[in-house]
Scaffold this active site. Structure first.
Site, PDB file in Angstrom:
ATOM      1  N   GLU B 181       0.829  -1.210   0.000  1.00  0.00           N
ATOM      2  CA  GLU B 181       0.000   0.000   0.000  1.00  0.00           C
ATOM      3  C   GLU B 181       0.864   1.260   0.000  1.00  0.00           C
ATOM      4  OE1 GLU B 181      -3.199   0.708  -0.445  1.00  0.00           O
ATOM      5  OE2 GLU B 181      -3.237  -1.418  -0.990  1.00  0.00           O
ATOM      6  N   SER B 267      19.631  -8.647  -7.386  1.00  0.00           N
ATOM      7  CA  SER B 267      18.534  -8.820  -8.347  1.00  0.00           C
ATOM      8  C   SER B 267      18.773  -9.895  -9.409  1.00  0.00           C
ATOM      9  CB  SER B 267      18.228  -7.498  -9.049  1.00  0.00           C
ATOM     10  OG  SER B 267      17.944  -6.490  -8.115  1.00  0.00           O
ATOM     11  N   HIS B 396       3.856  -9.968  -9.647  1.00  0.00           N
ATOM     12  CA  HIS B 396       5.304 -10.211  -9.511  1.00  0.00           C
ATOM     13  C   HIS B 396       5.924  -9.166  -8.586  1.00  0.00           C
ATOM     14  CE1 HIS B 396       9.549 -10.603 -10.261  1.00  0.00           C
ATOM     15  NE2 HIS B 396       9.585  -9.363 -10.700  1.00  0.00           N
ATOM     16  N   SER B 397       5.610  -7.901  -8.866  1.00  0.00           N
ATOM     17  CA  SER B 397       6.118  -6.810  -8.040  1.00  0.00           C
ATOM     18  C   SER B 397       5.167  -5.645  -8.226  1.00  0.00           C
ATOM     19  CB  SER B 397       7.534  -6.402  -8.475  1.00  0.00           C
ATOM     20  OG  SER B 397       7.466  -5.703  -9.707  1.00  0.00           O
TER      21      SER B 397
END
Lengths: 370, 504
Positions: B181, B267, B396-397
């Site tokens: 959020e 990453s 996913h993100s």
């Protein structure tokens, strides 16, 4: 990618078949090399005359002996390596510390990073610099950023990646390349290239004990050809310190690795024409010693850089730009670069591709007479 | 070790039948064939124990009688009768089998000691199947309603562990909800949730000790939660503030903790896997009572580094447990576009790695399998592969909208029918360990904790400018000293160009 066996067969014979292609080599102590020199009895002094691969072997032996948490691994390393650099080490220190890995460069470097991250000295061998590219991601994205990305909680500073680089007479595309510039664009690693047996031993020991990951390129043409008196014991040479190996007043020449021997021949020939050349061995390409080069160019007013790698985007461009920034008003001629051509490394055209002595000599004259 | 053996009969020159030995263990047997293949197999499962011989020879033990003959058949003699162990490894030897009726047939067992071990020859041209018709089964302890599957094998789970896993899963879910959020509101630059996969990280972490090293991907923050990483520490990293351990250098969710033996996340996918083998080799050399656990997703298994790591781990006998979260999706790429194999679990044996498929939404199954895997990895000094079948319920993100490539119905189905949190809650409630009151207290406590942590992290200053240059190398090299000096001069001249929350 060639099989190990193929690589070995090919290169096992190189020096036998091409010993006539002697590249005269000298360091500041001007010890000339020849294959026969290996057979000569040790000279007086603290060390024996040994060739470059033997010097590497000594450094590795000392590294293993002086730190029980050091490991050497790579393709064919167990039996001594295709260039014999690890000869006898597995026998002396055990197969748990000196061992073969599967044929997989990204695996070798990734494994080395993990081993180093645990506080070990991980000495990884990539059989040829031409085959280092599968490991590029591990080097660039992992090893180089390991400390930075963790806020210094973790590091893989114990990692040293050794790889033979450069021309060798008939290596063609995939056994001749000089990929150092790729790695010089990567903050977080150091790139080191020795020019001679004595340098190789001291710089390799420094690289192994360095708290940052190092890519160490070894001039494979010099493995057997370069012979020099090398101290037998444990010693290190500082990283990021260039060395003036020949003093002069008319022009500064900067190079590294095997190319220095060619450059020195050009210096000798130029001297006959009354041109006094200063020759600098950069030794560490990143972070590099700008100050030594700058001081020399301030003295001579001229700069020539030479490397085997293709001229475009080569590390010579970086040196040139940096020195122009610092010495613009002192320069009396444009900075010259005598480098490999912008082609893949060509087999039968190698003599044309290479930054030969006379190409350098011409550039010296052009620069001095500009 | 369970090994099934089938015998097949083929006609040989001269009219004799030759029995071929086919077994289900490729490391044991020279030849492997699925019982579903088209050749006429006599499925004669031997209850005997068959041992693997180090020299890859043939070692058998059981109620089966082996007759031995030389290649000339002139000097046959019985080398085994019932119950004892026998061995025949020389090239050119032949085995005679005596069946239950006393009829002899002979087996052509001519083989060769190829580098790597003996391999037997066959006159049949059989291609190994690319996949079996029957997919590898999935180990589970609890069904969707939190009931024990009958006669399941599982590790004991104490009340303390059960409740800590459950509250950890709820913590992760709550943290994900609020952090997600916060990103949507523009307060965080990026976030990535673990929705639907909470059991994999929490229950596996519970099965390990704090000495086990973790090299994870980015969807396993539950491990850190289990080990004591606070919500505030998560928030500080995500906001890249001065208190964050990463000194504000990496994107959110790239956590790490030296104290908690959790190596910093990067990453690039799969890069942590060969590194995990190197870490495991270090533990092995130091004879530590610990292993490495490496986490990754289904998409990651297509990266070369995954295969490098599996092979290295097997060859190095490295004590590393590989845990794959097969959540069905690599951003928008479904597993059907990712590989043709039966998931990940079948890749293990090809590398010589013992492997298991586990219900990733069943915390107890994950706990049991990882506990067992850890023990095997350390005691036997070998790698283990675990494929946890789960589903990525979230996007996913925060840079992804997964409804663009999969149906809301599909997401809802997994969210409601296979929630690992609901399943474990049913089990702990049935045990009498948990009730409605505990649940509401946990939620209200967590809500406050997470909200407070976000507010605090958001207000904190960013790391000092000097940290831009530190830690590239152990010491500052001259080029960075020069660049820092130049940058500071620029900032002084143009302060309006730079963020004010970064202290100079």
């Amino acid at each position: 990618m060639a099989t190990n066996l193929k690589r070995f067969k090919e290169f096992g014979s190189i020096f036998i078949n091409h010993t006539n292609l002697l590249r005269r080599f000298s360091s500041s102590s001007a010890v000339l090399s020849s294959v026969d020199a290996q057979l000569q009895p040790p000279t007086t002094g603290t060390g024996k005359s040994i060739n470059l691969y033997t010097a590497i072997n000594q450094a590795l032996q000392i590294a293993l002996d002086s730190d029980p948490r050091s490991y050497i691994f790579g393709e064919d390393v167990g039996f001594g390596g295709v260039f014999r650099c690890t000869t006898g080490l597995a026998e002396q220190f055990g197969k748990h510390r000196v061992f073969n890995t599967p044929l997989c460069e990204q695996g070798i470097v990734g494994f080395g990073i993990g081993l180093a991250a645990m506080g070990n000295r991980a000495i990884a061998e990539i059989q040829f610099a031409d085959y280092i590219f599968p490991a590029f991601d591990q080097i660039v994205n992992e090893a180089a950023k390991f400390r930075y990305r963790s806020g210094n909680e973790f590091n893989c500073g114990g990692l040293t990646i050794r790889a033979p680089y450069g021309a060798v007479g008939h290596g063609g595309h995939y056994h001749s390349q000089s990929p150092e510039a790729f790695f010089c664009h990567v903050p977080g690693i150091k790139v080191v290239i020795p020019r001679s047996p004595k340098q190789a031993k001291g710089l390799l020991l420094s690289s192994i004990r360095e708290p940052n990951p190092v890519v160490f390129f070894e001039p494979k043409w010099l493995y057997r050809l370069a012979v020099e008196e090398v101290p037998e014991g444990d010693y290190t040479l500082p990283l990021s310190e260039a060395e003036v190996i020949r003093e002069g007043s008319d022009i500064t020449l900067v190079g590294w690795g095997a190319q220095l021997s060619i450059m020195e021949q050009a210096c000798i020939d130029a001297e006959k024409d009354g041109i006094s050349c200063e020759l600098i061995d950069l030794k560490t390409l990143i972070p590099w010693d700008k100050e030594t080069v700058e001081a020399s160019v301030r003295k001579t007013g001229r700069l020539l850089i030479s490397h085997e790698a293709p001229v475009t985007g080569g590390f010579g461009a970086e040196i040139s730009a940096s020195i122009v920034e610092r010495c613009f008003l002192r320069l009396e001629a444009p900075v010259a670069r005598v480098c490999g051509l912008d082609t893949p490394f060509p087999l039968v055209f190698e003599p044309f591709y290479m930054p030969t002595k006379n190409k350098i000599l011409d550039a010296i004259k052009d620069t001095v007479n500009y | 070790m369970n090994i099934s053996i089938w015998l097949t009969r083929t006609r040989r020159d001269g009219g004799n039948f030759v029995k071929k030995i086919i077994c289900n263990n490729p490391t044991f047997c020279s030849y492997y064939q699925s019982p579903n293949s088209s050749t006429s197999l006599v499925h004669s499962h031997l209850s005997s124990s068959i041992m693997r011989s180090k020299d890859c020879g043939f070692v058998g033990k059981g109620n089966f009688r082996f007759l031995y003959s030389s290649s000339s058949f002139n000097s046959s003699y019985v080398v085994s009768v019932g119950g004892r162990r026998y061995k025949a490894t020389k090239a050119g030897e032949q085995l005679l089998f005596e069946d239950d009726n006393g009829n002899n047939t002979f087996e052509e067992s001519k083989g060769e000691e190829f580098p790597g071990g003996k391999i037997f020859f066959t006159s049949e041209m059989n291609f190994l199947p690319g996949s079996s018709e029957k997919r590898v089964q999935c180990y589970r302890v609890l069904d969707e309603n939190g009931y024990h599957v009958s006669s399941t094998t599982m590790e004991h789970v104490s009340k303390e562990v059960g409740l800590k896993v459950y509250s950890g899963m709820v913590s992760l879910q709550t943290m994900d909800k609020y952090f997600y959020e916060a990103q949507r509101q523009g307060r965080l630059s990026f976030y990535l949730t673990s929705f639907g996969e909470e059991a994999v990280s929490l229950a596996s972490a519970a099965a390990l000790t704090s000495h086990d090293l973790i090299l994870s991907q980015y969807r396993e923050p539950g491990i850190l939660l289990w080990r004591g990483f606070t919500v505030q520490e998560f928030a500080d990293q995500c906001f890249g503030n001065n208190a964050g351990h990463g000194k504000g250098r990496q994107m959110p969710v790239h956590y790490g903790s030296k104290n908690l033996n959790f190596m910093t996340i990067s990453s690039p996918l799969a890069t942590q896997l060969p590194q995990a083998v190197g870490v495991a080799y270090s533990l092995k050399m130091e004879k530590k009572d610990a292993c490495v656990v490496a986490y990754f997703g289904d998409g990651t298994t297509s990266e070369g580094d995954f295969h490098a790591a599996m092979n290295f781990a097997a060859v190095m006998d490295a004590p590393v447990v590989f845990i794959c979260r097969n959540n069905g999706w690599a951003i928008s790429t479904p597993v059907t576009d990712q590989f043709r194999s039966d998931g990940i679990v079948v890749k293990g044996p090809a590398y010589g790695i013992q492997s298991i498929r586990v219900d990733g939404n069943d915390a107890l199954a994950i706990y049991s399998a990882v506990r067992k895997a850890r023990k095997m990895a350390i005691d036997e000094q070998r790698p283990i592969l675990i494929e946890a079948m789960t589903y990525r319920v979230g996007h996913h993100s925060t840079s992804d909208d997964s409804t663009k490539y999969r149906s809301i119905d599909e997401i809802e189905y997994w969210k409601t029918m296979h929630s690992p949190i609901t399943r474990l809650r049913k089990w702990i409630e049935r045990k009498g360990w948990w009730g409605e009151k505990d649940e509401s207290e946990l939620h209200s406590d967590l809500n406050n904790q997470v909200k407070t942590a976000i507010e605090k992290a958001e207000k904190a200053l960013k790391p000092q400018l000097k940290y831009l240059f530190r830690d590239v190398y152990e010491d500052l090299p001259t080029n960075l000293i020069e660049q820092e000096k130049l940058l500071r001069e620029t900032v002084e001249r143009h302060p309006q160009d730079f963020p004010i929350d970064v202290p100079l």
